[in-house]
Design an enzyme around this catalytic site. Structure first.
Site, PDB file in Angstrom:
ATOM      1  N   ASN A  10       0.884  -1.159   0.000  1.00  0.00           N
ATOM      2  CA  ASN A  10       0.000   0.000   0.000  1.00  0.00           C
ATOM      3  C   ASN A  10       0.927   1.216   0.000  1.00  0.00           C
ATOM      4  O   ASN A  10       1.694   1.398   0.948  1.00  0.00           O
ATOM      5  CB  ASN A  10      -0.841  -0.081   1.287  1.00  0.00           C
ATOM      6  CG  ASN A  10      -1.522   1.211   1.656  1.00  0.00           C
ATOM      7  OD1 ASN A  10      -1.711   2.088   0.819  1.00  0.00           O
ATOM      8  ND2 ASN A  10      -1.904   1.323   2.932  1.00  0.00           N
ATOM      9  N   LYS A  12       0.070   4.239   0.278  1.00  0.00           N
ATOM     10  CA  LYS A  12      -0.559   5.309   1.078  1.00  0.00           C
ATOM     11  C   LYS A  12      -0.539   6.634   0.305  1.00  0.00           C
ATOM     12  O   LYS A  12      -0.594   6.627  -0.919  1.00  0.00           O
ATOM     13  CB  LYS A  12       0.128   5.432   2.442  1.00  0.00           C
ATOM     14  CG  LYS A  12       0.178   4.096   3.180  1.00  0.00           C
ATOM     15  CD  LYS A  12       0.478   4.213   4.647  1.00  0.00           C
ATOM     16  CE  LYS A  12       0.493   2.821   5.250  1.00  0.00           C
ATOM     17  NZ  LYS A  12       0.688   2.810   6.684  1.00  0.00           N
ATOM     18  N   HIS A  98      -8.759  -0.299   5.429  1.00  0.00           N
ATOM     19  CA  HIS A  98      -7.426  -0.155   6.030  1.00  0.00           C
ATOM     20  C   HIS A  98      -7.582   0.553   7.374  1.00  0.00           C
ATOM     21  O   HIS A  98      -8.474   1.391   7.549  1.00  0.00           O
ATOM     22  CB  HIS A  98      -6.510   0.654   5.101  1.00  0.00           C
ATOM     23  CG  HIS A  98      -5.109   0.759   5.628  1.00  0.00           C
ATOM     24  ND1 HIS A  98      -4.717   1.775   6.462  1.00  0.00           N
ATOM     25  CD2 HIS A  98      -4.030  -0.044   5.468  1.00  0.00           C
ATOM     26  CE1 HIS A  98      -3.440   1.598   6.793  1.00  0.00           C
ATOM     27  NE2 HIS A  98      -3.003   0.500   6.198  1.00  0.00           N
ATOM     28  N   GLU A 100      -6.187   2.998   8.682  1.00  0.00           N
ATOM     29  CA  GLU A 100      -6.252   4.470   8.619  1.00  0.00           C
ATOM     30  C   GLU A 100      -7.633   4.933   8.142  1.00  0.00           C
ATOM     31  O   GLU A 100      -8.109   5.995   8.536  1.00  0.00           O
ATOM     32  CB  GLU A 100      -5.114   4.997   7.727  1.00  0.00           C
ATOM     33  CG  GLU A 100      -3.767   4.875   8.441  1.00  0.00           C
ATOM     34  CD  GLU A 100      -2.568   4.672   7.540  1.00  0.00           C
ATOM     35  OE1 GLU A 100      -2.632   4.995   6.344  1.00  0.00           O
ATOM     36  OE2 GLU A 100      -1.536   4.153   8.036  1.00  0.00           O
ATOM     37  N   GLU A 170      -4.134  -6.829   9.917  1.00  0.00           N
ATOM     38  CA  GLU A 170      -3.163  -5.785  10.243  1.00  0.00           C
ATOM     39  C   GLU A 170      -3.513  -5.199  11.612  1.00  0.00           C
ATOM     40  O   GLU A 170      -4.365  -4.305  11.710  1.00  0.00           O
ATOM     41  CB  GLU A 170      -3.216  -4.670   9.201  1.00  0.00           C
ATOM     42  CG  GLU A 170      -2.850  -5.119   7.802  1.00  0.00           C
ATOM     43  CD  GLU A 170      -2.417  -3.924   6.953  1.00  0.00           C
ATOM     44  OE1 GLU A 170      -1.244  -3.841   6.605  1.00  0.00           O
ATOM     45  OE2 GLU A 170      -3.260  -3.059   6.676  1.00  0.00           O
ATOM     46  N   GLY A 176       2.717   1.345  10.757  1.00  0.00           N
ATOM     47  CA  GLY A 176       3.307   2.668  10.611  1.00  0.00           C
ATOM     48  C   GLY A 176       4.508   2.940  11.480  1.00  0.00           C
ATOM     49  O   GLY A 176       4.997   2.053  12.196  1.00  0.00           O
ATOM     50  N   SER A 216       4.314  -3.252   9.927  1.00  0.00           N
ATOM     51  CA  SER A 216       5.767  -3.226  10.178  1.00  0.00           C
ATOM     52  C   SER A 216       6.498  -4.468   9.666  1.00  0.00           C
ATOM     53  O   SER A 216       7.446  -4.936  10.294  1.00  0.00           O
ATOM     54  CB  SER A 216       6.066  -3.009  11.666  1.00  0.00           C
ATOM     55  OG  SER A 216       5.648  -1.711  12.049  1.00  0.00           O
TER      56      SER A 216
END
Ligand code: PGA
Length: 271
Positions: A10, A12, A98, A100, A170, A176, A216
């Site tokens: 991804n 982002k 996701h 976020e 995730e 992140g 990560s």
């Protein structure tokens, strides 16, 4: 190899159109030895880069997808992008839910479910992302949260559609710059729990759904994660944004998976 691996990134809100194209060209070049039947690669760039990305990449080898999508085909939804518009870019994959999107933009399981169904009705593969927060993990309710996210996220998805569904686990606390990667043991435990729910919902047909780990992931922990029984692939952020670094990660994962397979074969022969 026993199973096909799924490895992707991804991007982002990073990389402009020209940066995305350069990145894809480099990735295509440095992964050309990798058999596409062994590893399904995929990249999710920004919306503005999608059309150029599907042009630039050999999408048989590197699938291109979006990072989000509206559940409606059209309408008074300012700023949204519909599945019809996504199809026009040539992309055939879309990430849904996701962390976020869920935690920064407040999306709910119900919305993710509408998006999953919309994607499927357009022949676009949804990559449904699920994961517990740090607080939920501390409270010991990770598996319950994952169960809810799967059952709600896939509500109304039929067995016939499963060949076109991907799931990514995730954990929110692992994603992140401030994230800590899950240990391979913890990730495996959660993947097992996810697969158990999928089997409850779809019995044998659940086996068609690849479940990827993300959060990560790097070139080192990729080796240990990918050999876990219930982990079918890796979903990578930062460690994939340099095409040469990503190539190392992919190679490490592939070698670890092959080594495991050889060891298993040898074990069977010796018995
Ligand atoms: P990360 O991102 O690998 O940089 O933690 C993962 C993700 O957001 O999917």
């Amino acid at each position: 190899m026993k199973k096909k691996l799924y490895i992707g990134s991804n991007l982002k809100m990073y990389k402009t159109v020209s940066e995305t194209v350069r990145y894809l060209q480099r990735l295509e070049e440095n992964t050309k030895e990798i058999d596409k039947d062994q590893v399904q690669l995929f990249i999710l760039p920004s919306y503005t880069s999608l059309a150029a990305a599907t042009e630039a990449a050999d999408t048989e080898r590197i699938r291109i997808g979006a990072q989000n999508m509206s559940w409606a085909d059209e309408g008074q939804f300012t700023g949204e992008i519909s599945p019809v518009m996504l199809e026009e870019t040539g992309a055939d994959l879309v990430m849904i839910g996701h962390s976020e999107r869920r935690h920064v933009f407040g999306e709910t399981d119900r919305e993710e479910n509408q998006k999953v169904k919309a994607a499927l009705s357009h022949g676009i593969t949804p990559l449904l992302c699920i994961g517990e927060t740090a607080g939920q993990k501390e409270d010991g309710i990770s598996e319950e949260i994952l169960r809810i996210q799967i059952k709600r996220g896939l509500r109304g998805v039929s067995e016939e559609q499963l060949g076109n569904v991907w799931v990514a686990y995730e954990p929110v606390w692992s994603i992140g710059v401030d994230g800590t990667p899950a240990t391979a043991d913890y990730a495996e435990k959660m993947h097992k729990a996810i697969k158990k729910v999928l089997v409850e919902l779809y019995q044998e047909a659940a086996g068609q759904i690849p479940v990827l780990y993300g959060g990560s992931v790097n070139a080192e922990n990729a080796k240990e994660l990918i050999v876990q029984e219930s982990i079918d692939g890796l979903f990578v952020g930062r460690a994939a944004w340099d095409a040469d670094q990503f190539r190392i990660l992919i190679q490490n994962a592939l070698e670890a998976a092959q080594k495991k397979l050889e060891a298993e074969k040898k074990g069977v022969e010796e018995r």
